[in-house]
Design a protein around this motif. Structure first.
Motif, PDB file in Angstrom:
ATOM      1  N   THR A 102       1.318  -0.687   0.350  1.00 21.62           N
ATOM      2  CA  THR A 102      -0.368   0.434  -0.220  1.00 21.62           C
ATOM      3  C   THR A 102       1.251   1.265   0.007  1.00 21.62           C
ATOM      4  O   THR A 102       1.856   1.067  -0.303  1.00 21.62           O
ATOM      5  CB  THR A 102      -0.608  -0.192   1.032  1.00 21.62           C
ATOM      6  OG1 THR A 102      -0.714   0.184   2.718  1.00 21.62           O
ATOM      7  CG2 THR A 102      -1.052  -1.041   1.219  1.00 21.62           C
ATOM      8  N   ASP A 103       0.006   2.270  -0.319  1.00 19.64           N
ATOM      9  CA  ASP A 103       0.623   3.673   0.048  1.00 19.64           C
ATOM     10  C   ASP A 103       0.587   4.421   1.503  1.00 19.64           C
ATOM     11  O   ASP A 103       0.457   6.032   1.510  1.00 19.64           O
ATOM     12  CB  ASP A 103       0.568   5.246  -1.096  1.00 19.64           C
ATOM     13  CG  ASP A 103      -0.611   5.038  -0.614  1.00 19.64           C
ATOM     14  OD1 ASP A 103      -2.085   4.419  -0.240  1.00 19.64           O
ATOM     15  OD2 ASP A 103      -1.272   6.224  -1.537  1.00 19.64           O
ATOM     16  N   ILE A 104       0.457   3.328   2.526  1.00 17.91           N
ATOM     17  CA  ILE A 104       1.259   3.527   3.811  1.00 17.91           C
ATOM     18  C   ILE A 104       1.616   5.108   4.209  1.00 17.91           C
ATOM     19  O   ILE A 104       1.498   5.931   5.053  1.00 17.91           O
ATOM     20  CB  ILE A 104       1.153   2.893   4.690  1.00 17.91           C
ATOM     21  CG1 ILE A 104       0.679   2.965   5.935  1.00 17.91           C
ATOM     22  CG2 ILE A 104       2.257   2.187   4.253  1.00 17.91           C
ATOM     23  CD1 ILE A 104      -0.852   3.748   6.648  1.00 17.91           C
ATOM     24  N   GLU A 106       2.731   7.321   2.236  1.00 18.36           N
ATOM     25  CA  GLU A 106       2.864   8.256   1.723  1.00 18.36           C
ATOM     26  C   GLU A 106       1.683   8.954   2.811  1.00 18.36           C
ATOM     27  O   GLU A 106       1.474   9.779   2.404  1.00 18.36           O
ATOM     28  CB  GLU A 106       2.005   8.333  -0.005  1.00 18.36           C
ATOM     29  CG  GLU A 106       2.209   9.598  -0.993  1.00 18.36           C
ATOM     30  CD  GLU A 106       0.870   9.510  -1.723  1.00 18.36           C
ATOM     31  OE1 GLU A 106       0.977  10.374  -2.747  1.00 18.36           O
ATOM     32  OE2 GLU A 106       1.500   8.788  -2.652  1.00 18.36           O
ATOM     33  N   VAL A 107       0.506   8.127   2.656  1.00 19.20           N
ATOM     34  CA  VAL A 107      -0.373   8.653   3.341  1.00 19.20           C
ATOM     35  C   VAL A 107      -0.548   8.795   4.364  1.00 19.20           C
ATOM     36  O   VAL A 107      -0.806  10.085   5.280  1.00 19.20           O
ATOM     37  CB  VAL A 107      -1.830   7.790   3.149  1.00 19.20           C
ATOM     38  CG1 VAL A 107      -2.753   8.000   4.413  1.00 19.20           C
ATOM     39  CG2 VAL A 107      -1.548   6.966   1.858  1.00 19.20           C
ATOM     40  N   SER A 108      -0.058   8.498   5.494  1.00 17.09           N
ATOM     41  CA  SER A 108       0.677   8.456   6.897  1.00 17.09           C
ATOM     42  C   SER A 108       1.798   9.827   6.561  1.00 17.09           C
ATOM     43  O   SER A 108       1.574  10.817   7.888  1.00 17.09           O
ATOM     44  CB  SER A 108       1.246   8.109   7.719  1.00 17.09           C
ATOM     45  OG  SER A 108       2.523   7.465   6.923  1.00 17.09           O
ATOM     46  N   ARG A 110       1.136  13.271   5.637  1.00 17.64           N
ATOM     47  CA  ARG A 110       0.431  13.876   5.504  1.00 17.64           C
ATOM     48  C   ARG A 110       0.055  14.111   6.946  1.00 17.64           C
ATOM     49  O   ARG A 110      -0.520  15.644   6.959  1.00 17.64           O
ATOM     50  CB  ARG A 110      -0.254  13.666   4.103  1.00 17.64           C
ATOM     51  CG  ARG A 110      -0.258  13.362   2.768  1.00 17.64           C
ATOM     52  CD  ARG A 110      -1.965  13.331   2.224  1.00 17.64           C
ATOM     53  NE  ARG A 110      -0.937  12.532   1.140  1.00 17.64           N
ATOM     54  CZ  ARG A 110      -1.651  11.817   0.758  1.00 17.64           C
ATOM     55  NH1 ARG A 110      -2.916  11.187   1.281  1.00 17.64           N
ATOM     56  NH2 ARG A 110      -1.690  11.177  -0.374  1.00 17.64           N
ATOM     57  N   TYR A 111      -0.234  13.237   8.084  1.00 17.91           N
ATOM     58  CA  TYR A 111      -0.217  13.363   9.231  1.00 17.91           C
ATOM     59  C   TYR A 111       1.078  13.195   9.824  1.00 17.91           C
ATOM     60  O   TYR A 111       1.388  12.263  10.220  1.00 17.91           O
ATOM     61  CB  TYR A 111      -1.304  12.391   9.724  1.00 17.91           C
ATOM     62  CG  TYR A 111      -2.402  12.602   8.721  1.00 17.91           C
ATOM     63  CD1 TYR A 111      -3.682  13.344   9.369  1.00 17.91           C
ATOM     64  CD2 TYR A 111      -2.577  11.757   7.158  1.00 17.91           C
ATOM     65  CE1 TYR A 111      -4.607  13.297   7.886  1.00 17.91           C
ATOM     66  CE2 TYR A 111      -4.135  11.988   6.454  1.00 17.91           C
ATOM     67  CZ  TYR A 111      -4.812  12.939   6.309  1.00 17.91           C
ATOM     68  OH  TYR A 111      -6.271  13.554   6.156  1.00 17.91           O
ATOM     69  N   GLU A 314      -6.515  -1.607   0.406  1.00 16.94           N
ATOM     70  CA  GLU A 314      -6.031  -0.398  -0.548  1.00 16.94           C
ATOM     71  C   GLU A 314      -6.501   0.427  -0.739  1.00 16.94           C
ATOM     72  O   GLU A 314      -6.468   2.133   0.089  1.00 16.94           O
ATOM     73  CB  GLU A 314      -4.573  -0.173  -1.421  1.00 16.94           C
ATOM     74  CG  GLU A 314      -3.584   1.077  -1.344  1.00 16.94           C
ATOM     75  CD  GLU A 314      -3.250   1.790  -2.121  1.00 16.94           C
ATOM     76  OE1 GLU A 314      -1.951   1.782  -2.049  1.00 16.94           O
ATOM     77  OE2 GLU A 314      -2.411   0.496  -2.694  1.00 16.94           O
ATOM     78  N   ARG A 318      -7.538   4.016   2.298  1.00 18.48           N
ATOM     79  CA  ARG A 318      -8.408   5.696   1.723  1.00 18.48           C
ATOM     80  C   ARG A 318      -9.494   6.058   2.398  1.00 18.48           C
ATOM     81  O   ARG A 318     -10.031   7.261   2.402  1.00 18.48           O
ATOM     82  CB  ARG A 318      -8.284   5.630   0.544  1.00 18.48           C
ATOM     83  CG  ARG A 318      -6.246   5.445  -0.125  1.00 18.48           C
ATOM     84  CD  ARG A 318      -6.091   5.624  -1.868  1.00 18.48           C
ATOM     85  NE  ARG A 318      -5.064   5.148  -1.888  1.00 18.48           N
ATOM     86  CZ  ARG A 318      -4.430   5.284  -3.124  1.00 18.48           C
ATOM     87  NH1 ARG A 318      -5.482   5.795  -4.447  1.00 18.48           N
ATOM     88  NH2 ARG A 318      -3.700   5.138  -3.732  1.00 18.48           N
ATOM     89  N   TRP A 321      -9.127   6.096   6.205  1.00 21.45           N
ATOM     90  CA  TRP A 321      -7.923   6.800   7.111  1.00 21.45           C
ATOM     91  C   TRP A 321      -8.505   8.175   7.857  1.00 21.45           C
ATOM     92  O   TRP A 321      -8.022   8.729   8.718  1.00 21.45           O
ATOM     93  CB  TRP A 321      -7.504   7.184   5.846  1.00 21.45           C
ATOM     94  CG  TRP A 321      -5.663   7.806   6.629  1.00 21.45           C
ATOM     95  CD1 TRP A 321      -5.071   9.051   7.199  1.00 21.45           C
ATOM     96  CD2 TRP A 321      -4.693   7.134   7.311  1.00 21.45           C
ATOM     97  NE1 TRP A 321      -4.149   9.387   7.638  1.00 21.45           N
ATOM     98  CE2 TRP A 321      -4.421   7.608   7.619  1.00 21.45           C
ATOM     99  CE3 TRP A 321      -4.646   5.381   8.018  1.00 21.45           C
ATOM    100  CZ2 TRP A 321      -2.319   7.569   8.750  1.00 21.45           C
ATOM    101  CZ3 TRP A 321      -3.406   5.691   7.901  1.00 21.45           C
ATOM    102  CH2 TRP A 321      -2.551   6.385   9.191  1.00 21.45           C
ATOM    103  N   PRO A 332      -4.435  16.909   7.924  1.00 24.75           N
ATOM    104  CA  PRO A 332      -3.457  16.591   8.051  1.00 24.75           C
ATOM    105  C   PRO A 332      -2.544  17.871   7.879  1.00 24.75           C
ATOM    106  O   PRO A 332      -2.776  19.296   8.057  1.00 24.75           O
ATOM    107  CB  PRO A 332      -4.100  16.891   6.469  1.00 24.75           C
ATOM    108  CG  PRO A 332      -5.384  16.604   6.862  1.00 24.75           C
ATOM    109  CD  PRO A 332      -6.070  16.899   7.519  1.00 24.75           C
TER     110      PRO A 332
END
Length: 333
Positions: A102-104, A106-108, A110-111, A314, A318, A321, A332
């Motif tokens: 997954t793109d975890i 990249e996603v995480s 932002r936070y 995935e 999204r 999340w 964010p």
């Protein structure tokens, strides 16, 4: 625990090699152990945000790994604490699966949140029954006591926690939350078996544990159905659903086992059914109905077609999340 996964997941664990050489060393500080003596024995820093942590635990027969993603502004030398998401993988997989599939990262990023991804092996997310004798392997103790204490004492993890999991890890996340009320503010389950004692499910679970995992004797895990019924029920999210009041919940699953929008079946597989997703969907619907009977709020996404694989999971990540971050009070950056 149940998990016959799609072979679409890459077999090779290549992320570490792609990230460049890791500095495998004893920790450069004196790690604080868990209450029972579990301790950090090594750290591998893969990049600025990613650590692989090796843990020696009295609960497990062998040392185990945990992958940790820290926020951009993370520092060990501070009094600050960060909210943390505990992410559990499925069967026949490892602690690298979330970053591999997954793109975890990249996603995480932002936070301002940590993500902790512990090894689960095929341990069924429970302290094994062992015919009433207890003892190792004790995966629930490892995950819900030792890993939490080691992350909080050595990596500045806070007590604002969420849990997410896929397949057997989805069962684990929900079972842990139900067995330890208040441990997690939010729990997200994607394609999990959430009614462990539903007729037929114990037999299927034993079959999976006996033929598709390294459990050896599958009766060691939860016990013998009927004879050890109390132990099965004590680990069933459906039975324990009332304990989830006050916890934010997200439950998703397919129901048909047919390929969905995220899937790319080979010619001739367009009507191929992954039976494991059918069982996950059936037990998830049971669980959702039980939550509604108990007036426990839940966000549900029962989507029909969709295989038991990371492409679908995935997409679910999204979806939930932002809900999970809101429950943790994280915006964010």
């Amino acid at each position: 625990m149940l998990d016959v996964r799609s072979m679409a997941v890459p077999a090779a664990m290549i992320l570490s090699a792609m990230a460049g050489p890791a500095a495998t060393t004893a920790p450069p500080w004196a790690p604080i152990p868990a209450d029972d003596g579990a301790r950090i024995t090594a750290t591998d820093q893969l990049d600025e945000r990613t650590f692989d942590v090796t843990i020696s635990s009295p609960s497990l027969p062998e040392r185990s790994k945990v992958r940790v993603l820290v926020p951009k502004d993370w520092s060990r030398d501070t009094t600050r604490r960060w909210p943390v998401v505990y992410a559990y993988h499925g069967g026949r997989d490892t602690y690298v699966s979330w970053t591999r599939s997954t793109d975890i990262e990249e996603v995480s990023a932002r936070y301002g949140v940590m993500v902790v991804m512990p090894e689960s092996d095929d341990g069924a997310f429970t302290d094994w029954w062992n015919y009433g004798n207890g003892g190792p392997p004790k995966w629930e103790t490892f995950h819900t006591t030792e890993v939490l204490q080691l992350m909080e004492r050595n990596y500045r993890a806070g007590q604002d926690r969420a849990a997410m999991g896929i397949s057997s890890g989805a069962y684990g996340a929900m079972a842990y939350a139900a067995r330890h009320p208040g441990m997690f503010r939010y729990v997200a389950s994607s394609s999990g078996i959430l009614h462990l004692t539903r007729p037929g499910i114990p037999a299927l679970t034993l079959f999976i544990q006996g033929f598709f995992t390294n459990s050896g004797d599958p009766f060691r895990v939860f016990g013998v159905p009927g004879l050890d019924e109390d132990n099965w029920k004590a680990h069933d999210p459906y039975v324990l659903a009332g304990n989830l009041k006050g916890t934010g919940l997200y439950v998703s699953s397919g129901t048909t086992g047919l390929p969905g929008p995220a899937d790319h079946p080979e010619p001739g597989q367009e009507h191929s059914v992954q039976v494991q997703e059918v069982f996950c969907g059936t037990t998830s619907i049971d669980f959702l109905q039980r939550l509604r009977e108990l007036n426990v709020p839940v966000t549900a996404h029962v989507y029909g077609d969709g295989w038991h694989n990371w492409e679908t999971w995935e997409l679910e990540m999204r979806r939930f999340w932002p809900l999970m971050m809101a429950r943790l009070g994280v915006r964010p950056q």
